[in-house]
Scaffold this active site. Structure first.
Site, mmCIF file in Angstrom:
data_model
loop_
_atom_site.group_PDB
_atom_site.id
_atom_site.type_symbol
_atom_site.label_atom_id
_atom_site.label_comp_id
_atom_site.label_asym_id
_atom_site.label_seq_id
_atom_site.Cartn_x
_atom_site.Cartn_y
_atom_site.Cartn_z
ATOM 1 N N GLU A 56 3.865 4.210 -14.291
ATOM 2 C CA GLU A 56 2.685 3.857 -13.501
ATOM 3 C C GLU A 56 2.258 5.095 -12.722
ATOM 4 O OE1 GLU A 56 1.939 1.694 -9.286
ATOM 5 O OE2 GLU A 56 3.137 0.544 -10.710
ATOM 6 N N HIS A 76 8.974 4.381 -7.140
ATOM 7 C CA HIS A 76 9.979 3.340 -7.192
ATOM 8 C C HIS A 76 10.256 2.912 -8.628
ATOM 9 C CE1 HIS A 76 6.087 1.110 -6.923
ATOM 10 N NE2 HIS A 76 6.652 0.390 -7.862
#
Length: 142
Positions: A56, A76
């Site tokens: 992402e 993350h």
């Protein structure tokens, strides 16, 4: 307990340049989300035929002057779980700090012993709000 890998998030300073780099690696854009309110764009890129293994790319429209020096480029890891409350309780019972509790029955953040931020997302519909999560404050950052 069932767990499924979702994605790895990295912050980028120049979205097009970053997308070009990941295209050079052979990744393709699989999904995009623009948030007017949050002033960011998320672009998911994955190897052909492997949409379940995306990276992402998070682009903040107003810039991110700390990149790359403040190590915020790595955001993350994310995992979807069957019951976010059960997992957060198990983590908390083991001494893990819940940095962003699952107040909404959908999303929580914790950190690994090496300070890696981990996003935990509820599978399917949000669970109904319940204590102690609903009134629990954030701790630290994620």
């Amino acid at each position: 307990m069932k767990i499924r890998y979702l994605h790895t998030m990295v912050r980028v300073r120049d979205l097009e340049k970053s997308m070009d780099f990941f295209r050079l690696l052979g990744l393709e854009e699989t999904r995009r989300m623009d948030s007017e309110k949050g002033r960011f764009t998320l672009v998911f890129m994955a190897p052909p035929g492997q949409p379940e293994c995306p990276v992402e790319l998070t682009y903040n429209w107003d810039g991110d002057d700390g990149l790359p020096s403040d190590s915020r480029h790595f955001g993350h890891l994310a995992y979807r779980v069957d019951n976010i409350y059960d997992l957060c309780q198990r983590l908390m019972d083991a001494g893990v700090t819940i940095n962003r509790p699952p107040r909404d029955g959908h999303m929580a953040f914790v950190r690994s012993p090496d300070n890696v931020s981990i996003e935990i997302l509820q599978e399917g519909e949000h669970l109904p709000a319940q204590e102690p999560w609903a009134s629990m404050e954030n701790t630290g950052h994620w």
